[in-house]
Design a protein around this motif. Sequence first.
Motif, PDB file in Angstrom:
ATOM      1  N   VAL A 186      -5.640   0.263   4.408  1.00 49.82           N
ATOM      2  CA  VAL A 186      -4.205  -0.052   4.289  1.00 49.82           C
ATOM      3  C   VAL A 186      -3.698   0.301   2.900  1.00 49.82           C
ATOM      4  O   VAL A 186      -2.777  -0.313   2.389  1.00 49.82           O
ATOM      5  N   ARG A 187      -4.310   1.319   2.302  1.00 47.02           N
ATOM      6  CA  ARG A 187      -3.989   1.567   0.894  1.00 47.02           C
ATOM      7  C   ARG A 187      -2.514   1.871   0.691  1.00 47.02           C
ATOM      8  O   ARG A 187      -1.985   1.636  -0.387  1.00 47.02           O
ATOM      9  N   GLY A 188      -1.863   2.354   1.725  1.00 45.90           N
ATOM     10  CA  GLY A 188      -0.430   2.610   1.593  1.00 45.90           C
ATOM     11  C   GLY A 188       0.378   1.338   1.429  1.00 45.90           C
ATOM     12  O   GLY A 188       1.498   1.360   0.926  1.00 45.90           O
ATOM     13  N   THR A 189      -0.162   0.220   1.857  1.00 48.04           N
ATOM     14  CA  THR A 189       0.552  -1.054   1.748  1.00 48.04           C
ATOM     15  C   THR A 189       0.345  -1.681   0.375  1.00 48.04           C
ATOM     16  O   THR A 189       1.138  -2.495  -0.075  1.00 48.04           O
ATOM     17  N   LEU A 190      -0.753  -1.289  -0.274  1.00 47.09           N
ATOM     18  CA  LEU A 190      -1.058  -1.848  -1.583  1.00 47.09           C
ATOM     19  C   LEU A 190      -0.296  -1.080  -2.657  1.00 47.09           C
ATOM     20  O   LEU A 190       0.083   0.060  -2.451  1.00 47.09           O
ATOM     21  N   THR A 191      -0.123  -1.701  -3.801  1.00 47.81           N
ATOM     22  CA  THR A 191       0.434  -0.949  -4.909  1.00 47.81           C
ATOM     23  C   THR A 191      -0.695  -0.105  -5.501  1.00 47.81           C
ATOM     24  O   THR A 191      -1.875  -0.384  -5.290  1.00 47.81           O
ATOM     25  N   THR A 192      -0.294   0.930  -6.243  1.00 45.77           N
ATOM     26  CA  THR A 192      -1.293   1.810  -6.845  1.00 45.77           C
ATOM     27  C   THR A 192      -2.270   1.007  -7.692  1.00 45.77           C
ATOM     28  O   THR A 192      -3.483   1.216  -7.630  1.00 45.77           O
ATOM     29  N   GLU A 193      -1.757   0.063  -8.467  1.00 43.37           N
ATOM     30  CA  GLU A 193      -2.619  -0.725  -9.351  1.00 43.37           C
ATOM     31  C   GLU A 193      -3.648  -1.517  -8.549  1.00 43.37           C
ATOM     32  O   GLU A 193      -4.817  -1.609  -8.923  1.00 43.37           O
ATOM     33  N   MET A 194      -3.199  -2.118  -7.439  1.00 38.60           N
ATOM     34  CA  MET A 194      -4.126  -2.913  -6.634  1.00 38.60           C
ATOM     35  C   MET A 194      -5.233  -2.034  -6.074  1.00 38.60           C
ATOM     36  O   MET A 194      -6.410  -2.366  -6.117  1.00 38.60           O
ATOM     37  N   TRP A 195      -4.814  -0.895  -5.520  1.00 37.68           N
ATOM     38  CA  TRP A 195      -5.808  -0.010  -4.927  1.00 37.68           C
ATOM     39  C   TRP A 195      -6.793   0.502  -5.981  1.00 37.68           C
ATOM     40  O   TRP A 195      -7.999   0.480  -5.783  1.00 37.68           O
ATOM     41  N   GLU A 196      -6.262   0.921  -7.121  1.00 39.96           N
ATOM     42  CA  GLU A 196      -7.157   1.456  -8.147  1.00 39.96           C
ATOM     43  C   GLU A 196      -8.128   0.392  -8.637  1.00 39.96           C
ATOM     44  O   GLU A 196      -9.287   0.674  -8.910  1.00 39.96           O
ATOM     45  N   THR A 197      -7.653  -0.854  -8.741  1.00 41.80           N
ATOM     46  CA  THR A 197      -8.542  -1.938  -9.175  1.00 41.80           C
ATOM     47  C   THR A 197      -9.708  -2.098  -8.202  1.00 41.80           C
ATOM     48  O   THR A 197     -10.874  -2.139  -8.590  1.00 41.80           O
ATOM     49  N   LEU A 198      -9.379  -2.176  -6.918  1.00 43.27           N
ATOM     50  CA  LEU A 198     -10.431  -2.387  -5.926  1.00 43.27           C
ATOM     51  C   LEU A 198     -11.355  -1.184  -5.812  1.00 43.27           C
ATOM     52  O   LEU A 198     -12.565  -1.326  -5.688  1.00 43.27           O
ATOM     53  N   ASN A 199     -10.764  -0.005  -5.863  1.00 47.10           N
ATOM     54  CA  ASN A 199     -11.559   1.208  -5.744  1.00 47.10           C
ATOM     55  C   ASN A 199     -12.518   1.319  -6.933  1.00 47.10           C
ATOM     56  O   ASN A 199     -13.702   1.585  -6.773  1.00 47.10           O
ATOM     57  N   CYS A 200     -12.011   1.078  -8.128  1.00 47.71           N
ATOM     58  CA  CYS A 200     -12.865   1.150  -9.321  1.00 47.71           C
ATOM     59  C   CYS A 200     -13.951   0.088  -9.293  1.00 47.71           C
ATOM     60  O   CYS A 200     -15.077   0.344  -9.711  1.00 47.71           O
ATOM     61  N   THR A 201     -13.602  -1.109  -8.847  1.00 55.51           N
ATOM     62  CA  THR A 201     -14.602  -2.175  -8.762  1.00 55.51           C
ATOM     63  C   THR A 201     -15.770  -1.709  -7.912  1.00 55.51           C
ATOM     64  O   THR A 201     -16.935  -1.834  -8.295  1.00 55.51           O
ATOM     65  N   TRP A 202     -15.433  -1.133  -6.770  1.00 58.83           N
ATOM     66  CA  TRP A 202     -16.502  -0.682  -5.875  1.00 58.83           C
ATOM     67  C   TRP A 202     -17.284   0.477  -6.491  1.00 58.83           C
ATOM     68  O   TRP A 202     -18.510   0.495  -6.483  1.00 58.83           O
TER      69      TRP A 202
END
Lengths: 470, 315
Positions: free
Chosen positions: B99-115
């Motif tokens: 659902v990355r389109g629903t998230l803000t860029t910052e939220m997605w990048e945070t989660l993606n980087c964490t992983w």
Amino acid sequence: MNFYNEMVDAAGGVRTHYKGYDEWLRATPPERIERKRAEADLAFHRVGITFAVYGEEAGKERLIPFDIIPRIIPAAEWKSLHSGLRQRVKALNMFLHDVYHDQEILKAGKIPAEQVLNNAQYRPEMKGVDLPGGVYAHIAGVDIVRAGEGEFYVLEDNLRVPSGVSYMLEDRKMMMRLFPELFARHKVAPVQHYPDMLLEKLRAVAPKGVSNPTVVVLTPGAYNSAYFEHTFLAQQMGVELVEGRDLFVKDEVVYMRTTQGPQRVDVIYRRIDDDFLDPLAFRADSSLGVPGILKAYQAGNVTLSNAIGTGVADDKSIYPYVPDMIRFYLGEEPSLNNVPTYMCRKPDDLAYVLANLAELVVKEVHGAGGYGMLVGPASTRAQIEHFRQLLLAKPDGYIAQPTLALSNCPTFVEEGIAPRHLDLRPFVLSSGRCVDMVPGGLSRVALTRGSLVVNSSQGGGTKDTWVLEN
Amino acid sequence: MLSRTADHLFWMSRYIERAENLARLLDVTYQMSLVPQSLDAANQNWHAIIALNSLDEAYAAKYAEVSGENVLHFMVSDPDNFSSIHSCLRMARENAHAVRGTLTTEMWETLNCTWLEAREKSFEQLLNAGIGEYFEWVKMRSSLSRGTTLGTLLQDEAYHFIRLGTLLERADNTARILDVKYHVLRRQDDEGASDFYEWGALLRSVSAFEVYRKVYRDVITPARVAELLIFNKDMPRSLQFCLNSVVKNLELVANGHSGETLRQAGMLNAQLRYGRIEDILEHGLHEWLTDFMDRIYLLGNGISKDFLVPTSEDA
């Protein structure tokens, strides 16, 4: 072969429209460029601009290499490309409307009827179905290559679900982030309004009587190679990204399942092939589609974008007739060239092709994505023999074209800056009479030396594309 | 909002919160294992974590015996263990990806980087660098996701479902930590080994040490610890705080058939609002917490049925 270099002329001088960039490149320390290239790599990873490669480990994502030397197109050249593209896409849409209605072009004998009606991409389900504005291909990705000064050829018209526009937009964003100073010294035509333009077009083709249409993007899901693009476009347009299982059809109306109950859907920008759209009408084993959606579509209760059955116009066996379509429907001479094409189903053509395999490019009629093609001059004897057998076994499955001297453009590769071949895919948007596009498109570059195949699935990269304003 | 989107958001936030709470639980267990005690007692504490997550069978298939290092390995880095921190971070990222389109860029990048970062860390590297540091990292990444959510996301339905996932998961986890640690500590108390440090570690595991001081300005007693974690309405990790926010968020997303779920949440909330620790302790804290966790589970099911996975087309 002598190749046209986009940046440097035959005498070794830098072309006028590249002068500014060239000066900048010379004045910029290589360390800074190196640092910026690393930064770009990191940023693309973090943002997750990746694509999945079929045949590799499931779910594995790869970056598409991004090159920091832009492909620059001067204003005058774009102007003529622009009008040629409008003309071509207009004719293609008229052709689609025609073959699903009165079939005037077949009656006039301009295209052999069996080539159209027996084509696997021709969808009899679409006969007599009236579409808003008569438009079939709302989004067309036309692949263009250059062979020489002012000499452009259309390689293919992608009218089904052309992809790549997100890379066009992300490449621009990346260039502006890395090298803002370049944009201060060049008048580069903006492209970032593409999603707005797309949404406007999609809204304009909503079913009759719908004043405030609900638009959605339909994706096959997170494991599709272009999933990033699907999420990107949905987000940029501010519409829902749905999968087949989020939709259902009741009484020939399409709804999506929401937390507040069913909501009617009016326009679907679908990124799923015809075959998978409706298990009740097409492939029964498709779990990606929406049962009953064809009926809803035929009833005019929902708009699909692109329409069902557009494949009959971008099929490689129909491609050779596009110039005739332009003459037939518009009464104009085509301003973009077609590549001369040998149709192997014709015995004379086949004989010529077999005798000249080492010089030609052979393509599968229904192939796409750079799979199933032979580039004669770049192939081994064994590969050529293999294709000879394929051709003899199934001549009507193939076409052949002379190997074009694709232009090249300086590109960062391992050994430094070297010329690499490239193409251009502008994205042409249509609704009714209005045909439009943002300046430029996606430039794809073959990173392997000498390679003419630019597809990302074959290791191609991308470049930012600048159309200069006067 | 699409039901499927809400479902992914709900689970995304649950997995982030689960990873954080697991880090908290493992951290406190690790710290408690450092105080002098019998090997048996230490291993019992480690085993409690496996039991708490109903992972006995999966654990036994991999390890012959219970030990601190084995349990840490299993719960931190084991990709085959769906309850490990590693798996939670992966699942959080996968749900976000859907659902990355629903998230803000910052939220997605945070989660993606964490992983991406988590994927690079081998268990040996984590041990060498100090496992405590890793737990801190997990907590910080969770805080970062929460922060970007709060700081960048439109507070519409998406936000409410994210909150619901976070709060339900947190309520469940606080109850679990309290359940497993309270009894270990009480047992030790009965043996006359009341230990300020151990109660301190439990409070710290839910970031409540300083809070306790502020609220009670007195010595640490087990009953007060339980009271704080269950009834304090202002402490972000207490059961009362979580349920109160669950009710608020449920009211904001209510639809035509979510009434029963809201009623259940409201009843549970009322119990926490007007209940007393004395009554709970009298009837047994363990029994009460077990019942609480069951009801949290049912609430999760209710939300799922009402909003996330509609079963009928006319729903």
